[in-house]
Design an enzyme around this catalytic site. Structure first.
Site, PDB file in Angstrom:
ATOM      1  N   SER A   1     -23.841 -28.515  -8.307  1.00 17.50           N
ATOM      2  CA  SER A   1     -23.753 -27.163  -7.786  1.00 17.50           C
ATOM      3  C   SER A   1     -22.881 -27.234  -6.546  1.00 17.50           C
ATOM      4  O   SER A   1     -23.202 -27.951  -5.598  1.00 17.50           O
ATOM      5  CB  SER A   1     -25.144 -26.639  -7.448  1.00 17.50           C
TER       6      SER A   1
ATOM      7  N   MET B   1       2.488   3.292   8.289  1.00 18.51           N
ATOM      8  CA  MET B   1       3.239   4.329   8.958  1.00 18.51           C
ATOM      9  C   MET B   1       3.012   5.706   8.353  1.00 18.51           C
ATOM     10  O   MET B   1       2.876   5.855   7.158  1.00 18.51           O
ATOM     11  CB  MET B   1       4.715   4.006   8.877  1.00 18.51           C
TER      12      MET B   1
ATOM     13  N   HIS C   1     -26.908 -16.839  10.133  1.00 17.09           N
ATOM     14  CA  HIS C   1     -28.254 -16.738   9.562  1.00 17.09           C
ATOM     15  C   HIS C   1     -28.599 -15.292   9.233  1.00 17.09           C
ATOM     16  O   HIS C   1     -29.039 -14.976   8.134  1.00 17.09           O
ATOM     17  CB  HIS C   1     -29.275 -17.328  10.544  1.00 17.09           C
TER      18      HIS C   1
ATOM     19  N   GLU D   1     -21.048 -30.844  -1.796  1.00 21.15           N
ATOM     20  CA  GLU D   1     -20.791 -30.061  -0.581  1.00 21.15           C
ATOM     21  C   GLU D   1     -20.196 -30.915   0.530  1.00 21.15           C
ATOM     22  O   GLU D   1     -19.951 -30.448   1.628  1.00 21.15           O
ATOM     23  CB  GLU D   1     -22.073 -29.376  -0.105  1.00 21.15           C
TER      24      GLU D   1
ATOM     25  N   TYR E   1     -21.633 -21.288 -14.207  1.00 21.18           N
ATOM     26  CA  TYR E   1     -22.308 -20.144 -13.584  1.00 21.18           C
ATOM     27  C   TYR E   1     -21.912 -20.012 -12.119  1.00 21.18           C
ATOM     28  O   TYR E   1     -21.403 -20.956 -11.515  1.00 21.18           O
ATOM     29  CB  TYR E   1     -23.832 -20.283 -13.691  1.00 21.18           C
TER      30      TYR E   1
ATOM     31  N   ARG F   1      -1.141   9.283  -8.089  1.00 23.05           N
ATOM     32  CA  ARG F   1      -1.673   7.913  -8.107  1.00 23.05           C
ATOM     33  C   ARG F   1      -3.084   7.964  -8.677  1.00 23.05           C
ATOM     34  O   ARG F   1      -3.686   9.035  -8.734  1.00 23.05           O
ATOM     35  CB  ARG F   1      -1.699   7.326  -6.701  1.00 23.05           C
TER      36      ARG F   1
ATOM     37  N   LYS G   1       3.725   4.556  -4.490  1.00 24.45           N
ATOM     38  CA  LYS G   1       4.288   5.907  -4.411  1.00 24.45           C
ATOM     39  C   LYS G   1       5.614   5.968  -5.165  1.00 24.45           C
ATOM     40  O   LYS G   1       5.851   6.892  -5.947  1.00 24.45           O
ATOM     41  CB  LYS G   1       4.484   6.256  -2.939  1.00 24.45           C
TER      42      LYS G   1
ATOM     43  N   CYS H   1     -23.096 -22.307  -5.539  1.00 23.80           N
ATOM     44  CA  CYS H   1     -24.208 -21.589  -4.923  1.00 23.80           C
ATOM     45  C   CYS H   1     -23.917 -21.207  -3.485  1.00 23.80           C
ATOM     46  O   CYS H   1     -24.790 -20.769  -2.769  1.00 23.80           O
ATOM     47  CB  CYS H   1     -25.492 -22.407  -4.996  1.00 23.80           C
TER      48      CYS H   1
ATOM     49  N   GLY I   1      -3.469   3.367   7.495  1.00 20.57           N
ATOM     50  CA  GLY I   1      -3.139   2.528   8.648  1.00 20.57           C
ATOM     51  C   GLY I   1      -1.677   2.173   8.697  1.00 20.57           C
ATOM     52  O   GLY I   1      -1.164   1.676   9.685  1.00 20.57           O
TER      53      GLY I   1
ATOM     54  N   ARG J   1       9.084   8.004   3.581  1.00 21.10           N
ATOM     55  CA  ARG J   1       7.665   7.762   3.285  1.00 21.10           C
ATOM     56  C   ARG J   1       7.420   6.295   2.965  1.00 21.10           C
ATOM     57  O   ARG J   1       8.136   5.693   2.193  1.00 21.10           O
ATOM     58  CB  ARG J   1       7.244   8.594   2.060  1.00 21.10           C
TER      59      ARG J   1
HETATM   60  P1  ADP Z   1       0.650   9.513   2.743  1.00 22.60           P
HETATM   61  O1  ADP Z   1       0.902   8.249   2.059  1.00 22.60           O
HETATM   62  O2  ADP Z   1       0.010   9.376   4.073  1.00 22.60           O
HETATM   63  O3  ADP Z   1      -0.004  10.522   1.860  1.00 22.60           O
HETATM   64  P2  ADP Z   1       3.121  10.856   2.150  1.00 22.60           P
HETATM   65  O4  ADP Z   1       4.385  10.108   2.160  1.00 22.60           O
HETATM   66  O5  ADP Z   1       2.539  11.106   0.825  1.00 22.60           O
HETATM   67  O6  ADP Z   1       2.106  10.119   3.101  1.00 22.60           O
HETATM   68  O7  ADP Z   1       3.453  12.190   2.889  1.00 22.60           O
HETATM   69  C1  ADP Z   1       2.678  12.910   3.796  1.00 22.60           C
HETATM   70  C2  ADP Z   1       2.774  14.396   3.477  1.00 22.60           C
HETATM   71  O8  ADP Z   1       4.112  14.847   3.450  1.00 22.60           O
HETATM   72  C3  ADP Z   1       2.209  14.703   2.119  1.00 22.60           C
HETATM   73  O9  ADP Z   1       1.518  15.925   2.180  1.00 22.60           O
HETATM   74  C4  ADP Z   1       3.429  14.829   1.260  1.00 22.60           C
HETATM   75  O10 ADP Z   1       3.206  15.653   0.146  1.00 22.60           O
HETATM   76  C5  ADP Z   1       4.425  15.447   2.218  1.00 22.60           C
HETATM   77  N1  ADP Z   1       5.795  15.124   1.820  1.00 22.60           N
HETATM   78  C6  ADP Z   1       6.329  13.886   1.719  1.00 22.60           C
HETATM   79  N2  ADP Z   1       7.599  13.944   1.290  1.00 22.60           N
HETATM   80  C7  ADP Z   1       7.876  15.245   1.126  1.00 22.60           C
HETATM   81  C8  ADP Z   1       9.030  15.950   0.668  1.00 22.60           C
HETATM   82  N3  ADP Z   1      10.146  15.319   0.300  1.00 22.60           N
HETATM   83  N4  ADP Z   1       8.976  17.285   0.615  1.00 22.60           N
HETATM   84  C9  ADP Z   1       7.849  17.931   0.971  1.00 22.60           C
HETATM   85  N5  ADP Z   1       6.736  17.342   1.405  1.00 22.60           N
HETATM   86  C10 ADP Z   1       6.746  16.001   1.471  1.00 22.60           C
HETATM   87 MG    MG Z   2       0.571  11.089   0.146  1.00 20.19          MG
END
Ligand code: ADP
Ligand code: MG
Ligand code: MG
Length: 886
Positions: free
Chosen positions: A772, A111, A462, A753, A859, A344, A30, A839, A109, A100
């Site tokens: 092998s 935060m 198995h 083996e 291989y 991304r 990110k 193998c 999974g 974020r």
């Molecule tokens: P995830 O990785 O779960 O997508 P994000 O960090 O991208 O989490 O954020 C979750 C939501 O919050 C997304 O919709 C993102 O666009 C929004 N968001 C994050 N930071 C900001 C910000 N600075 N202003 C407005 N919206 C934000």
């Molecule tokens: Mg996001």
């Protein structure tokens, strides 16, 4: 590692010279995306990234943010204040930020994000005054309290959602946007009370405390159970850590001229080239995906805010051209101004991945070699197996899960024995075979089942191995199930499922459903062949298959197998009359009696080999001699013993004596492999006769094949042992060839083996014409634990970060890998043209295939359905090596 733990978004691109790989490693995906967009002059709310190294440091410091880093964070907040002209904690014009998480690879999974951080009881009023929009101010605050409580303190979201619902009901409104400033102000009070009741302290009013707590929560979440499970599934190392992004807020919830949305530059389900996405007016953050209201398709934005739409399309196009891949973007509109929040490379289905890769080549964006990296090897699975109907699946809830042992989706009626499976299948029923575990006798039942579900056993049990070989869906080791074979039913999650009831299982996720979910067949489109041809052009490793039957061999050929790397002959001795002859051989008291029984097996065995040679049309077929301990062919249940004693025309007593004489304390290290041929040379003699005769016959029919048998002696640990068995093989083979008056070349090689074989590979290569690596056994003997038992304790090893992944699924490159590399070097030193392969189950695992490439093997061999995966993994490894050298 550098000491620089923080980067402004505006610094990143230059600091890393725009190199996405190093940028992602340090700033996370990110953070890297935000830095690149900033550098490209796109509208991005500014902020800074706390690096993944800072996360590692946090763990090193005993899960604390040390004073230096903390100081640095606040200095960067000062910097951000300058950029934005707002002050963090100010009561009239507060700087509000989001916090974020962002690992190198996007990781569900981890935060959740916290928005609107910096608000408190005073500044919310300042914000209301400044914007002249109290509704917006309190909406932001109630969101912040809720997210902070949930994410940082672990107070359940639902407590807050219930209150929102209550409020909506009280006011008689349907949507959250219909709540007034006053309503939201009340909600804030209620939310803070929930926080206080749960945490026994008031909601923190100091923005600095809010910020540090939030950053810590992100670091902490790297080690939460969900993240750990995801990491293990995807082989993401624990040591990577996550970055944290602190970013000025863009407010999509400030009225009807604002909003938020997500979009892909291409359709992530099909790959079609068209902007694809959704947005919501007057909304924030994840409202779009959370389903608070129904979002509008991105195309509507064109009518609603034409200028914003055009700007967004222009940015999306630039981003795709810049990253040369399909982008997944988040944006927010604040009072008619567009802000980009994330970009991304978009996750996509396997079909979409193929189409996008091909299209990008056709559009001249990437070359064929680069395209080879645009599909993950593992993804190919989805193209080869049936899948659940996506619509029905969405509405289905699983009742439990086991290991995703063999991919694909299956739906059918439950049966509890292989015989029933066969019987029901003959009647045209689709069945799921449910067993505590499976054994070789179940093969025929397994072959006709849509899917296999077992209570015990790991990824190399198995059931798992055989199912993968057959391409049949399998969920193994679903330990929560209680099976009652007598009543023909099982219970799971409090539900009782009886014979004949429908269940559905997903071998790609391990999930079990107690409902019928229809499946759709696999579709291999035109892109597949084109894409695989690019992969084949690049790869150096050959890809063989593990196959015991012409059916499997044919399947593997269709998937591109170039030979059979492992034919397990014992699998041929379980069907019908064969097992009878096998048992006669085992209970025989003299060599003569044994030879009589073996003579009955000979025609079957020879026929099997002829079948394989025909299908493989002269490609290598490596035949491994009898490997398992003999007791596996004898019955264990009282009633079976009685019946079989009758068949064998011996007394129950006698049969029981044989069985107990064959009993071993540790069969894995018992009387098996070449040890059987040392004790009973006539077994190797019979198998050699079958191998050679089969080749002679097939070559007579098809001289163009020029079949050359490869005979593989298993479980060798000592050169004299190999020599002993090899002498039996060569004397038998040479005699038959001479008698037949034909020319026939054949090779004798061995499995590596047993650690001792690896240690003495230089010697062994004097006799062995090929190696092998049998990495299933080599792994269990190197680790000293059996793959059937390891499942019971490995979980504690993962939890304690002693091992990060299952060494039976992903080759242990440090230990087992060292043995392999050594054996490769020593074997080649003795015999420069020695043919080397693997193998074990690892032969179809992408990271293990990469290891094999770099270890210089010739291989890899894997089950038929993993052949395309191995081809792609081998190609990616070869290109990586080429690039590293360039
Ligand atoms: P995830 O990785 O779960 O997508 P994000 O960090 O991208 O989490 O954020 C979750 C939501 O919050 C997304 O919709 C993102 O666009 C929004 N968001 C994050 N930071 C900001 C910000 N600075 N202003 C407005 N919206 C934000
Ligand atoms: Mg996001
Ligand atoms: Mg999220």
């Amino acid at each position: 590692m550098s000491n620089k733990f923080l980067y402004y978004f505006s610094e990143g691109s230059e600091a890393f010279h725009g190199d996405m790989t190093t940028m992602k490693n340090t700033l996370g995906g990110k953070g890297a995306g935000l830095a690149e967009m900033t550098a490209a002059g796109m509208p991005v709310p500014q902020g800074f990234t706390i690096t993944t190294d800072a996360c590692t440091q946090y763990y090193k410091d005993g899960r604390q943010i040390n004073a230096d880093i903390e100081k640095d964070i606040f200095e960067h907040m000062k910097g951000l204040e300058k950029i934005t002209g707002k002050t963090f904690g100010d009561i009239s014009n507060p700087l509000l930020v989001s916090v974020r998480s962002g690992a190198r690879q996007s990781m569900p999974g981890m935060m959740d994000t916290i928005l609107n951080l910096g608000l408190n009881d005073e500044s919310v009023e300042g914000l209301a005054r400044k914007t002249n929009n109290a509704r917006f101010a309190y909406d932001s605050y109630r969101r912040f309290v809720q997210m902070f409580a949930d994410v940082v303190m672990g107070v359940s979201k639902s407590l807050f959602e219930e209150e929102i619902d209550k409020m909506k009901a009280e006011k008689g409104v349907k949507n959250d946007v219909d709540l007034t400033a006053e309503d939201l102000k009340q909600l804030v009070a209620v939310f803070k009370k929930i926080y206080e009741d749960n945490e026994h302290k008031p909601f923190p009013q100091d923005p600095k405390e809010q910020l540090i707590e939030a950053v810590k929560a992100v670091f902490r979440s790297w080690d939460n159970p969900r993240a750990n499970v995801y990491r293990k599934m995807n082989e993401i190392p624990y040591e990577w850590g996550t970055a944290v992004n602190v970013q000025q807020m863009a407010f999509g919830n400030s009225g009807d001229n604002s909003g938020t949305g997500v979009a892909f530059t291409r359709n992530p389900a099909t790959g079609e080239k068209a902007l694809f996405g959704e947005y919501l007016i007057n909304a924030q953050g994840e409202d779009v995906v959370a389903g608070v209201r129904t979002p509008s398709p991105i195309s509507h934005l064109k009518d609603q805010m034409p200028q914003v739409y055009d700007q967004f399309v222009e940015i999306a196009t630039r981003l795709e051209n810049h990253f040369k891949d399909m982008q997944d973007m988040e944006f927010t509109i604040e009072d008619g101004h567009l802000f980009m929040l994330q970009t991304r490379n978009g996750k996509r289905t396997a079909a979409a991945a193929l189409k996008v890769a091909c299209d990008l080549v056709d559009e001249g964006m990437i070359n064929e070699e680069e395209a080879v990296f645009r599909v993950e090897p593992k993804q190919l699975d989805a193209l080869l197996h049936p899948q659940f109907d996506a619509e029905v699946l969405k509405k289905s809830k699983e009742i439990g899960h086991g290991l995703a042992a063999s991919p694909g989706a299956a739906c059918g009626k439950v049966v509890f024995s292989a015989e029933d499976a066969k019987e029901w299948a003959t009647k045209g029923e689709k069945v799921i075979l449910v067993r505590l575990e499976t054994s070789p006798e179940d093969i025929e039942g397994m072959a006709v089942a849509q899917g296999i579900l077992t209570v015990r056993g790991g990824m190399t049990s198995h059931a798992a191995v055989v199912a993968r070989g057959m391409g049949t869906c399998c969920v193994s080791g679903c330990g929560e199930i209680t099976v009652d074979y007598d009543k023909k039913q099982f219970t799971l999650a409090g539900k009782t499922v009886k014979e004949g009831d429908y269940i559905s299982i997903d071998g790609s996720t391990g999930k079990v459903y107690d409902t019928a979910i229809p499946t759709v067949p696999a579709s291999i489109s035109g892109n597949f062949g084109r894409f695989m041809a690019w992969a084949d052009k690049a790869r150096k490793l050959q890809v063989y298959t593990n196959a015991d039957t012409p059916r499997d061999a044919k399947q593997a050929r269709e998937f591109g197998a170039e030979g059979i790397g492992l034919c397990r002959t014992e699998h041929m001795f379980f069907e019908g009359e064969r097992i009878k002859a096998m048992r006669e051989m085992i209970v025989a008291k003299t060599v003569e009696e044994r030879k009589v029984a073996l003579a009955k097996l000979l025609p079957y065995q020879q026929g099997d080999f002829e079948g394989l040679y025909e299908v493989m049309e002269g490609r290598p077929v490596i035949i491994r001699y009898l490997d398992p301990p003999l007791h596996e062919f004898l019955p264990t249940k009282e009633e079976d013993i009685k019946e079989i004693a009758g068949e064998l025309k011996i007394t129950v007593e006698e049969l029981k004596n044989v069985i107990s004489s064959l009993h071993e304390f540790n069969p894995m290290m018992g009387h098996r492999g070449c040890r059987l041929s040392v004790s009973y040379p006539e077994i190797a003699e019979m198998q050699t006769t079958a191998v050679i005769n089969a080749a002679i016959n097939v070559n007579k029919k098809h001289p163009e094949f020029k079949t050359e048998p490869n005979i593989m002696i298993p479980l060798v640990g000592e050169i004299k042992e190999l020599k002993f068995v090899k002498d039996i093989v060569t004397s038998t083979a040479d005699r038959i060839i001479k008698e037949a008056g034909v020319d026939l070349n054949y090779q004798v090689g061995t499995m590596i083996e047993i650690p001792r074989a690896a240690l003495t590979a230089g010697d062994i290569a004097k006799e062995a014409e090929f190696f092998s690596f049998g990495t299933n056994d080599l792994t269990q003997m190197t680790f000293g634990f059996s793959r059937d038992d390891a499942g019971k304790f490995l979980d504690s090893y993962y939890e304690n970060k002693i091992y990060e992944s299952d060494p039976f699924a992903h080759l242990d490159q440090v230990g087992v890998g060292k043995l392999i590399k050594m054996a490769v070097a020593d074997g080649r030193a003795t015999r420069p043209d020695i043919h080397l392969g693997i193998c074990g189950e690892h032969g179809g695992d992408p990271s293990s295939v990469e290891f094999c490439h770099f270890a210089g093997l010739n291989y890899v061999s894997c089950s038929p359905f993993r052949v395309p995966i191995a081809r792609l993994a081998a190609a990616q490894a070869a290109i990586k090596e080429k690039r590293a050298k360039a």
